[in-house]
Scaffold this motif. Structure first.
Motif, PDB file in Angstrom:
ATOM      1  N   VAL A  62       0.811  -1.131  -0.008  1.00  0.00           N
ATOM      2  CA  VAL A  62       0.121  -0.019  -0.096  1.00  0.00           C
ATOM      3  C   VAL A  62       0.778   1.232   0.100  1.00  0.00           C
ATOM      4  CG1 VAL A  62      -1.826   1.313   1.260  1.00  0.00           C
ATOM      5  CG2 VAL A  62      -1.749  -1.176   1.243  1.00  0.00           C
ATOM      6  N   MET A  63       0.856   1.973  -0.915  1.00  0.00           N
ATOM      7  CA  MET A  63       1.453   3.449  -0.889  1.00  0.00           C
ATOM      8  C   MET A  63       0.341   4.614  -0.800  1.00  0.00           C
ATOM      9  SD  MET A  63       4.098   4.838  -4.142  1.00  0.00           S
ATOM     10  CE  MET A  63       2.780   4.807  -5.149  1.00  0.00           C
ATOM     11  N   LEU A  64       0.750   5.498   0.141  1.00  0.00           N
ATOM     12  CA  LEU A  64      -0.111   6.601   0.410  1.00  0.00           C
ATOM     13  C   LEU A  64       0.824   8.038   0.161  1.00  0.00           C
ATOM     14  CD1 LEU A  64      -2.636   8.175   1.374  1.00  0.00           C
ATOM     15  CD2 LEU A  64      -1.388   8.030   3.580  1.00  0.00           C
ATOM     16  N   ASN A  65       0.242   8.832  -0.653  1.00  0.00           N
ATOM     17  CA  ASN A  65       1.148  10.341  -1.008  1.00  0.00           C
ATOM     18  C   ASN A  65      -0.014  11.290  -0.713  1.00  0.00           C
ATOM     19  OD1 ASN A  65       2.554  12.330  -1.852  1.00  0.00           O
ATOM     20  ND2 ASN A  65       1.968  11.730  -4.037  1.00  0.00           N
ATOM     21  N   ILE A  66       0.306  11.903   0.267  1.00  0.00           N
ATOM     22  CA  ILE A  66      -0.558  12.889   0.701  1.00  0.00           C
ATOM     23  C   ILE A  66       0.034  14.203   0.177  1.00  0.00           C
ATOM     24  CG2 ILE A  66      -1.520  14.357   2.956  1.00  0.00           C
ATOM     25  CD1 ILE A  66      -1.270  12.053   4.773  1.00  0.00           C
ATOM     26  N   ILE A  67      -0.919  15.198  -0.144  1.00  0.00           N
ATOM     27  CA  ILE A  67      -0.577  16.273  -0.891  1.00  0.00           C
ATOM     28  C   ILE A  67      -0.770  17.346  -0.128  1.00  0.00           C
ATOM     29  CG2 ILE A  67      -0.768  17.818  -2.853  1.00  0.00           C
ATOM     30  CD1 ILE A  67      -1.390  14.237  -3.544  1.00  0.00           C
ATOM     31  N   LEU A  68      -0.093  18.380   0.400  1.00  0.00           N
ATOM     32  CA  LEU A  68      -0.370  19.452   1.142  1.00  0.00           C
ATOM     33  C   LEU A  68      -0.093  20.745   0.880  1.00  0.00           C
ATOM     34  CD1 LEU A  68       1.776  17.781   4.323  1.00  0.00           C
ATOM     35  CD2 LEU A  68      -0.684  17.751   4.043  1.00  0.00           C
ATOM     36  N   GLY A  69      -1.063  21.633   1.071  1.00  0.00           N
ATOM     37  CA  GLY A  69      -1.133  22.977   0.568  1.00  0.00           C
ATOM     38  C   GLY A  69      -0.209  23.878   1.319  1.00  0.00           C
ATOM     39  N   GLU A  70       0.428  23.453   2.196  1.00  0.00           N
ATOM     40  CA  GLU A  70       1.299  24.211   3.142  1.00  0.00           C
ATOM     41  C   GLU A  70       2.560  23.554   3.621  1.00  0.00           C
ATOM     42  OE1 GLU A  70      -1.262  25.784   6.123  1.00  0.00           O
ATOM     43  OE2 GLU A  70      -2.483  26.893   4.762  1.00  0.00           O
ATOM     44  N   ASP A  71       3.621  24.040   3.627  1.00  0.00           N
ATOM     45  CA  ASP A  71       4.790  23.343   3.951  1.00  0.00           C
ATOM     46  C   ASP A  71       4.949  23.656   5.677  1.00  0.00           C
ATOM     47  OD1 ASP A  71       6.921  22.041   4.418  1.00  0.00           O
ATOM     48  OD2 ASP A  71       8.220  23.060   3.178  1.00  0.00           O
ATOM     49  N   ASP A  72       3.882  23.120   6.477  1.00  0.00           N
ATOM     50  CA  ASP A  72       3.881  23.306   8.057  1.00  0.00           C
ATOM     51  C   ASP A  72       4.513  22.123   8.674  1.00  0.00           C
ATOM     52  OD1 ASP A  72       3.115  23.242  10.557  1.00  0.00           O
ATOM     53  OD2 ASP A  72       1.530  24.739  10.156  1.00  0.00           O
ATOM     54  N   GLU A  73       5.819  22.057   9.117  1.00  0.00           N
ATOM     55  CA  GLU A  73       6.468  20.800   9.473  1.00  0.00           C
ATOM     56  C   GLU A  73       5.916  20.296  10.553  1.00  0.00           C
ATOM     57  OE1 GLU A  73      10.595  21.358   9.694  1.00  0.00           O
ATOM     58  OE2 GLU A  73      11.040  19.584  10.653  1.00  0.00           O
ATOM     59  N   GLU A  74       5.466  21.233  11.495  1.00  0.00           N
ATOM     60  CA  GLU A  74       4.806  20.564  12.732  1.00  0.00           C
ATOM     61  C   GLU A  74       3.526  19.864  12.555  1.00  0.00           C
ATOM     62  OE1 GLU A  74       3.030  22.472  16.617  1.00  0.00           O
ATOM     63  OE2 GLU A  74       4.766  23.750  15.731  1.00  0.00           O
ATOM     64  N   LYS A  75       2.501  20.513  11.728  1.00  0.00           N
ATOM     65  CA  LYS A  75       1.436  19.500  11.359  1.00  0.00           C
ATOM     66  C   LYS A  75       1.914  18.323  10.407  1.00  0.00           C
ATOM     67  CE  LYS A  75      -1.500  23.839  10.747  1.00  0.00           C
ATOM     68  NZ  LYS A  75      -2.054  24.570   9.951  1.00  0.00           N
ATOM     69  N   ARG A  76       2.359  18.469   9.607  1.00  0.00           N
ATOM     70  CA  ARG A  76       3.021  17.508   8.771  1.00  0.00           C
ATOM     71  C   ARG A  76       3.490  16.194   9.479  1.00  0.00           C
ATOM     72  NH1 ARG A  76       7.121  19.510   5.642  1.00  0.00           N
ATOM     73  NH2 ARG A  76       8.710  18.289   6.588  1.00  0.00           N
ATOM     74  N   ILE A  77       4.093  16.472  10.471  1.00  0.00           N
ATOM     75  CA  ILE A  77       4.619  15.462  11.230  1.00  0.00           C
ATOM     76  C   ILE A  77       3.755  14.933  12.278  1.00  0.00           C
ATOM     77  CG2 ILE A  77       6.421  14.714  13.094  1.00  0.00           C
ATOM     78  CD1 ILE A  77       8.487  16.573  11.555  1.00  0.00           C
ATOM     79  N   ALA A  78       2.914  15.580  12.809  1.00  0.00           N
ATOM     80  CA  ALA A  78       1.969  15.282  13.539  1.00  0.00           C
ATOM     81  C   ALA A  78       0.907  14.074  12.888  1.00  0.00           C
ATOM     82  CB  ALA A  78       0.979  16.272  14.341  1.00  0.00           C
ATOM     83  N   LEU A  79       0.689  14.735  11.771  1.00  0.00           N
ATOM     84  CA  LEU A  79      -0.459  13.820  10.937  1.00  0.00           C
ATOM     85  C   LEU A  79       0.453  12.591  10.470  1.00  0.00           C
ATOM     86  CD1 LEU A  79      -2.714  13.752   9.091  1.00  0.00           C
ATOM     87  CD2 LEU A  79      -1.569  15.050   7.315  1.00  0.00           C
ATOM     88  N   LEU A  80       1.450  12.495   9.912  1.00  0.00           N
ATOM     89  CA  LEU A  80       2.110  11.515   9.284  1.00  0.00           C
ATOM     90  C   LEU A  80       2.509  10.421  10.481  1.00  0.00           C
ATOM     91  CD1 LEU A  80       4.562  13.065   6.543  1.00  0.00           C
ATOM     92  CD2 LEU A  80       2.110  12.007   6.432  1.00  0.00           C
ATOM     93  N   GLU A  81       2.838  10.638  11.688  1.00  0.00           N
ATOM     94  CA  GLU A  81       3.335  10.004  12.667  1.00  0.00           C
ATOM     95  C   GLU A  81       2.229   9.160  13.461  1.00  0.00           C
ATOM     96  OE1 GLU A  81       7.176  12.062  15.021  1.00  0.00           O
ATOM     97  OE2 GLU A  81       5.205  11.802  16.061  1.00  0.00           O
TER      98      GLU A  81
END
Ligand code: SAH
Length: 466
Positions: A228-247
């Motif tokens: 299974v491959m998931l690619n999440i496309i984000l409209g803003e480069d917000d590291e904190e939110k991104r890491i929280a989401l991905l973790e």
């Protein structure tokens, strides 16, 4: 010339299936193409386009439902534009597809046809796609009935964070999908979890008009191999939110073998000019057709119905009738899958494809399968396939061609007539252009075998091998 008035017609009987998902009715010598109707329905229609001999219409009222109709199995049917044919049994869909192939080849191709082999239908008409893309947004499309029931009450707050598909014909609103039947789990679970997590943490959803918001799209590949491959496309480069989401996502769904994210700050949704970043795993999945393995990255093209791709390619290989001594050309080869499929039965395979990344994938796929008799070239078929090219790589014994919906360029057809390979196998996702091209090729060729393949149940799309 006077402009014909836009008018409605009442109580007309829909008599036949036409093409492209439209059915027809006839009135006073005029043919009326109708969307979302089924032969046997008696309907009122509004003519949105009205010409002398024909018109295009949509249904405004159904007086009598056709006996062919069944209850659609998806609760989003009719609002989501995804599976337009769920009101027909799968058997009936196949009957129409089979008819359509014969009609188009005769009407447009004007050629003698052998009997058409029965369409290769699917074993399972649900969960057949290996690839899905869902969109996140901040405006939910509210169907008419629901709006009426609200009677002017304020739209509740939960109508903001939405995940699903664009509503048909509405660019800024999304159908909030609870369950989609096109891909197997965990497709729905992942989409719903991301939506809930984002809502709970106050992450913003993309606003297509204002061009703001964090969550934009997800792309999911679920292979028959279980990867299974998931690619999440984000409209803003917000590291904190991104890491929280991905973790949290990785913890929640250990079955996802690779997670990527792609930052897209552009106005359009295309990721082809962007670089997906690997968060976990190796950044690709491996799909298997027969014993052949294919590496699929987020930007690679691969047939979306793996089971039927296997059948399509095996029919193509049968039609090519190879003995091991042939030089085979695979035109419009994409990532080389057809060429790779036929290579063990050919002396040599030469693939041509315009997208350079796809050619790189084709070479990698050939290497992955330890195939040494296939080579792939990047460029436009009409530029690449000249006399020098055929001289260099050898006179073709079989040419396999699999063009996009617009069909082959006329220049290529002329070149194929000149080269006059003993056999051509034409794989097509649009029978109308296939019929046109075969009509031209009939100057030197006759049609030996035809077999449609159904890659996309509940849609009117047809794949056809000639
Ligand atoms: N045979 C492949 C892909 C078929 S789709 C498979 O089964 O997977 C059609 C392919 O034709 C696409 O990959 C597209 O990029 C390519 N294509 C479109 N126009 C082209 C052209 N003018 N020259 C070469 N390739 C072209």
């Amino acid at each position: 010339m006077a402009k014909r008035k836009k008018i409605s017609l009442y109580n007309i009987e829909v008599t036949d299936y036409a093409a492209e998902g439209k059915s027809i009715a006839r009135q006073d010598g005029k043919v009326i193409f109708i969307e979302n109707a089924v032969p046997g329905d008696v309907v009122d229609v509004f003519l949105k386009k009205n010409k002398k001999d024909w018109a295009e219409a949509y249904v405004t009222r159904i007086h009598q439902y056709s006996a062919l109709r069944i209850a659609p199995f998806c609760k989003h049917f009719g609002i989501c534009g995804g599976c337009q044919w769920q009101m027909l049994t799968y058997r009936q869909q196949l009957i129409y597809k089979q008819q359509q192939v014969g009609q188009q080849l005769k009407r447009i191709g004007k050629i003698e046809l052998p009997e058409i082999l029965p369409i290769a239908g699917v074993d399972n008409d649900r969960h057949y796609r290996n690839k899905m893309e869902y969109t996140f947004g901040n405006k939910r499309f509210i169907p008419r009935e629901e709006l009426d029931a609200m009677e002017g009450k304020e739209i509740p707050a939960d109508h903001t964070g939405v995940a699903g598909f664009h509503a048909k014909g509405v660019f800024d609103k999304l159908v909030d999908i609870e369950e989609c039947h096109l891909q197997s789990e965990p497709t729905n679970a992942i989409r719903l979890w991301i939506k809930e997590f984002a809502r709970a943490n106050d992450f913003s959803f993309y606003d297509i008009k204002a061009h703001t918001g964090f969550l934009r799209n997800i792309q999911l590949r679920i292979c028959t191999t279980g990867e299974v491959m998931l690619n999440i496309i984000l409209g803003e480069d917000d590291e904190e939110k991104r890491i929280a989401l991905l973790e949290n996502l990785a913890k929640q769904f250990p079955q996802i073998t690779t997670i990527l994210y792609t930052i897209n700050t552009k106005w359009n949704d295309s990721i082809y000019d962007l670089q997906p970043q690997i968060y976990s795993g190796n950044g690709y999945v491996t799909e298997k057709l027969e014993d052949f393995e294919f590496r699929i990255s987020p930007k690679s093209f691969f047939q979306t119905n793996s089971k039927q791709a296997e059948r399509l390619y095996s029919i193509t290989r049968d039609f090519a009738n190879l003995t091991g001594n042939e030089i085979v050309y695979d035109l419009y080869c994409g990532t080389g899958s057809i060429g790779i499929f036929v290579s063990p039965l050919a002396k040599k395979v030469i693939g041509v494809e315009v997208i350079e990344d796809a050619v790189a994938d084709a070479k990698e796929n050939a290497a992955l399968n330890k195939i040494q008799n296939a080579d792939f070239f990047a460029g436009d078929v009409i530029k690449i396939c000249d006399d020098a090219f055929f001289r260099e790589h050898g006179k073709p014994d079989v040419i396999i061609t699999d063009p996009p919906r617009i069909g082959m360029h006329e220049k290529l057809v002329i070149k194929l007539l000149e080269i006059a390979a003993p056999a051509i196998v034409y794989v097509s996702c649009n029978v109308a252009t296939q019929a046109r091209d075969i009509g031209l090729l009939s100057e030197k060729y006759s049609v030996e075998k035809i077999q449609p393949v159904d890659m996309f149940p509940h849609t009117h799309h047809i794949e056809c091998v000639v």
